[in-house]
Scaffold this active site. Sequence first.
Site, PDB file in Angstrom:
ATOM      1  N   ASP A 109     -11.119  -2.932  -2.031  1.00 10.57           N
ATOM      2  CA  ASP A 109     -10.261  -3.473  -3.098  1.00 10.57           C
ATOM      3  C   ASP A 109     -10.573  -4.946  -3.359  1.00 10.57           C
ATOM      4  O   ASP A 109     -10.626  -5.387  -4.503  1.00 10.57           O
ATOM      5  CB  ASP A 109      -8.783  -3.340  -2.724  1.00 10.57           C
ATOM      6  CG  ASP A 109      -8.279  -1.916  -2.843  1.00 10.57           C
ATOM      7  OD1 ASP A 109      -8.844  -1.142  -3.648  1.00 10.57           O
ATOM      8  OD2 ASP A 109      -7.313  -1.571  -2.135  1.00 10.57           O
ATOM      9  N   TYR A 135      -4.293  -0.455 -14.507  1.00 11.24           N
ATOM     10  CA  TYR A 135      -5.313   0.127 -15.401  1.00 11.24           C
ATOM     11  C   TYR A 135      -4.768   1.271 -16.247  1.00 11.24           C
ATOM     12  O   TYR A 135      -5.516   1.880 -17.018  1.00 11.24           O
ATOM     13  CB  TYR A 135      -6.568   0.545 -14.620  1.00 11.24           C
ATOM     14  CG  TYR A 135      -6.373   1.641 -13.599  1.00 11.24           C
ATOM     15  CD1 TYR A 135      -6.226   1.332 -12.262  1.00 11.24           C
ATOM     16  CD2 TYR A 135      -6.371   2.980 -13.969  1.00 11.24           C
ATOM     17  CE1 TYR A 135      -6.067   2.320 -11.310  1.00 11.24           C
ATOM     18  CE2 TYR A 135      -6.215   3.977 -13.030  1.00 11.24           C
ATOM     19  CZ  TYR A 135      -6.060   3.646 -11.700  1.00 11.24           C
ATOM     20  OH  TYR A 135      -5.905   4.627 -10.757  1.00 11.24           O
ATOM     21  N   THR A 143      10.951 -10.964  -4.063  1.00 12.93           N
ATOM     22  CA  THR A 143      11.597 -11.108  -2.752  1.00 12.93           C
ATOM     23  C   THR A 143      10.948 -12.279  -2.028  1.00 12.93           C
ATOM     24  O   THR A 143       9.774 -12.213  -1.644  1.00 12.93           O
ATOM     25  CB  THR A 143      11.439  -9.810  -1.920  1.00 12.93           C
ATOM     26  OG1 THR A 143      11.884  -8.720  -2.713  1.00 12.93           O
ATOM     27  CG2 THR A 143      12.217  -9.878  -0.621  1.00 12.93           C
ATOM     28  N   LEU A 198      -7.487   8.578 -10.632  1.00 11.26           N
ATOM     29  CA  LEU A 198      -8.727   8.816 -11.371  1.00 11.26           C
ATOM     30  C   LEU A 198      -9.931   8.811 -10.436  1.00 11.26           C
ATOM     31  O   LEU A 198     -11.066   8.953 -10.881  1.00 11.26           O
ATOM     32  CB  LEU A 198      -8.892   7.756 -12.453  1.00 11.26           C
ATOM     33  CG  LEU A 198      -7.812   7.791 -13.534  1.00 11.26           C
ATOM     34  CD1 LEU A 198      -8.029   6.688 -14.554  1.00 11.26           C
ATOM     35  CD2 LEU A 198      -7.779   9.148 -14.223  1.00 11.26           C
ATOM     36  N   SER A 199      -9.695   8.672  -9.122  1.00 10.49           N
ATOM     37  CA  SER A 199     -10.812   8.673  -8.178  1.00 10.49           C
ATOM     38  C   SER A 199     -11.618   9.975  -8.225  1.00 10.49           C
ATOM     39  O   SER A 199     -12.854   9.924  -8.219  1.00 10.49           O
ATOM     40  CB  SER A 199     -10.315   8.411  -6.747  1.00 10.49           C
ATOM     41  OG  SER A 199      -9.891   7.076  -6.631  1.00 10.49           O
ATOM     42  N   ILE A 243      -3.893  -6.187 -12.805  1.00 13.07           N
ATOM     43  CA  ILE A 243      -4.636  -5.181 -12.035  1.00 13.07           C
ATOM     44  C   ILE A 243      -4.212  -3.756 -12.395  1.00 13.07           C
ATOM     45  O   ILE A 243      -4.757  -2.787 -11.888  1.00 13.07           O
ATOM     46  CB  ILE A 243      -4.561  -5.410 -10.509  1.00 13.07           C
ATOM     47  CG1 ILE A 243      -3.157  -5.136  -9.977  1.00 13.07           C
ATOM     48  CG2 ILE A 243      -5.017  -6.799 -10.140  1.00 13.07           C
ATOM     49  CD1 ILE A 243      -3.187  -4.826  -8.480  1.00 13.07           C
ATOM     50  N   LYS A 299      -2.548   2.964   3.091  1.00 11.04           N
ATOM     51  CA  LYS A 299      -3.604   1.976   3.311  1.00 11.04           C
ATOM     52  C   LYS A 299      -3.404   1.160   4.597  1.00 11.04           C
ATOM     53  O   LYS A 299      -4.374   0.776   5.235  1.00 11.04           O
ATOM     54  CB  LYS A 299      -3.719   1.032   2.114  1.00 11.04           C
ATOM     55  CG  LYS A 299      -4.312   1.698   0.886  1.00 11.04           C
ATOM     56  CD  LYS A 299      -4.517   0.692  -0.228  1.00 11.04           C
ATOM     57  CE  LYS A 299      -5.017   1.371  -1.490  1.00 11.04           C
ATOM     58  NZ  LYS A 299      -5.314   0.435  -2.561  1.00 11.04           N
ATOM     59  N   GLY A 310      -7.256  -4.081 -15.224  1.00  9.54           N
ATOM     60  CA  GLY A 310      -7.458  -3.467 -13.909  1.00  9.54           C
ATOM     61  C   GLY A 310      -8.553  -2.410 -13.860  1.00  9.54           C
ATOM     62  O   GLY A 310      -8.959  -1.991 -12.778  1.00  9.54           O
TER      63      GLY A 310
HETATM   64  P1  ATR Z   1       1.162  -2.310  -4.161  1.00 12.41           P
HETATM   65  O1  ATR Z   1       0.576  -1.709  -2.928  1.00 12.41           O
HETATM   66  O2  ATR Z   1       0.737  -1.599  -5.434  1.00 12.41           O
HETATM   67  O3  ATR Z   1       0.959  -3.781  -4.250  1.00 12.41           O
HETATM   68  P2  ATR Z   1       3.848  -2.655  -3.176  1.00 12.41           P
HETATM   69  O4  ATR Z   1       3.304  -2.934  -1.830  1.00 12.41           O
HETATM   70  O5  ATR Z   1       5.031  -1.767  -3.309  1.00 12.41           O
HETATM   71  O6  ATR Z   1       2.740  -2.005  -4.108  1.00 12.41           O
HETATM   72  O7  ATR Z   1       4.155  -4.076  -3.881  1.00 12.41           O
HETATM   73  C1  ATR Z   1       4.671  -4.184  -5.154  1.00 12.41           C
HETATM   74  C2  ATR Z   1       4.877  -5.673  -5.498  1.00 12.41           C
HETATM   75  O8  ATR Z   1       5.364  -5.762  -6.836  1.00 12.41           O
HETATM   76  C3  ATR Z   1       5.909  -6.351  -4.618  1.00 12.41           C
HETATM   77  O9  ATR Z   1       5.536  -7.698  -4.445  1.00 12.41           O
HETATM   78  C4  ATR Z   1       7.191  -6.238  -5.452  1.00 12.41           C
HETATM   79  O10 ATR Z   1       8.119  -7.273  -5.226  1.00 12.41           O
HETATM   80  P3  ATR Z   1       9.213  -7.188  -4.022  1.00 12.41           P
HETATM   81  O11 ATR Z   1       8.502  -7.718  -2.812  1.00 12.41           O
HETATM   82  O12 ATR Z   1      10.318  -8.032  -4.473  1.00 12.41           O
HETATM   83  O13 ATR Z   1       9.589  -5.738  -3.903  1.00 12.41           O
HETATM   84  C5  ATR Z   1       6.643  -6.403  -6.845  1.00 12.41           C
HETATM   85  N1  ATR Z   1       7.489  -5.754  -7.836  1.00 12.41           N
HETATM   86  C6  ATR Z   1       7.740  -4.433  -7.987  1.00 12.41           C
HETATM   87  N2  ATR Z   1       8.541  -4.213  -9.042  1.00 12.41           N
HETATM   88  C7  ATR Z   1       8.822  -5.439  -9.574  1.00 12.41           C
HETATM   89  C8  ATR Z   1       9.612  -5.881 -10.674  1.00 12.41           C
HETATM   90  N3  ATR Z   1      10.264  -5.023 -11.478  1.00 12.41           N
HETATM   91  N4  ATR Z   1       9.670  -7.205 -10.927  1.00 12.41           N
HETATM   92  C9  ATR Z   1       9.020  -8.079 -10.134  1.00 12.41           C
HETATM   93  N5  ATR Z   1       8.260  -7.728  -9.082  1.00 12.41           N
HETATM   94  C10 ATR Z   1       8.151  -6.422  -8.800  1.00 12.41           C
END
Ligand code: ATR
Length: 272
Positions: free
Chosen positions: A104, A214, A152, A20-21, A212, A68, A235
């Site tokens: 951000d 939106y 993780t 949406l930027s 966060i 980023k 968000g």
């Molecule tokens: P962004 O830049 O939007 O933060 P990202 O760097 O891919 O995107 O990070 C996504 C985050 O959401 C990560 O912490 C991810 O957890 P993992 O480190 O285990 O991958 C978390 N995440 C994504 N899908 C998830 C899910 N279904 N349940 C729990 N955590 C999730």
Amino acid sequence: MKKTQEKLFCLIGNPVSHSLSPVMHRAAFEAIHFHACYHAFLVSDLAGAIKGIRSLGISGVSVTIPFKEAVIPYLDNIDENVRRIGAANTILNQEGQLVGFNTDSQGFMRALRRVENPKGKKVIVLGAGGAARAIVYALVTQGAQVTILNRTREKGEKLAQEFSCSFASWEQKDTIEGDMIVNTTPVGMYPHTDETPVDASHLSRFNLVVDIIYHPVETKLIRLAHHAGLKTLSGVDMFIYQGAEQFRLWTGLEPPIEVMHQAVMEALKDEA
Ligand code: ATR
């Protein structure tokens, strides 16, 4: 009267089609009669895109997923926020020098401060990705006590260590106590709008629930929190404020927040 030369701004990312930027920045430029255009570029070759920005004399750039962090080595200079967070979402072309900023964290803080002062508050952050980095940095800088929970473990522990905050395992999300909880994971994002990282029965431990995401404006998490009578923050405000800070950096002018807000809400309504 001679018209000023049109300035060029753009977004680089992959994907960019749902961003949406463009809608937000175009509305802002138009509202203050700033002679500029804004275009979203779907980029697969980051080095080539940066070369293009330099050679075409593009004045400012929004940087989104997945660039980023990757963009930093290509810049001539970065500000302190970018150095600490390890990610840039904004480039300003200062007479040929590309300078990286991260709006951000400011966007998040500005949005949050409208509902809560995080100083001394116990904040639970779900997720440890790129968005979480900017948010944890903002919260720690403002004196909050942050605990990161991540699916993780290693990734969450690493982020917690880097910003000298606590880590707890993902399984503890339904029991851990805190003043506020911030979801930075994509759980609940369109099209998976029936998902929530925390269920209604576990939310009442918090005063404030922040998501966060939106799209949708009101995630299931926010809706549940709302129904439980808790304070909420979506968000959308963070997105608009990060954009407003980009606008300020690029133009040196006060961003027309209301116009930007309206443009984003209209676009989200159309997409719903
Ligand atoms: P962004 O830049 O939007 O933060 P990202 O760097 O891919 O995107 O990070 C996504 C985050 O959401 C990560 O912490 C991810 O957890 P993992 O480190 O285990 O991958 C978390 N995440 C994504 N899908 C998830 C899910 N279904 N349940 C729990 N955590 C999730």
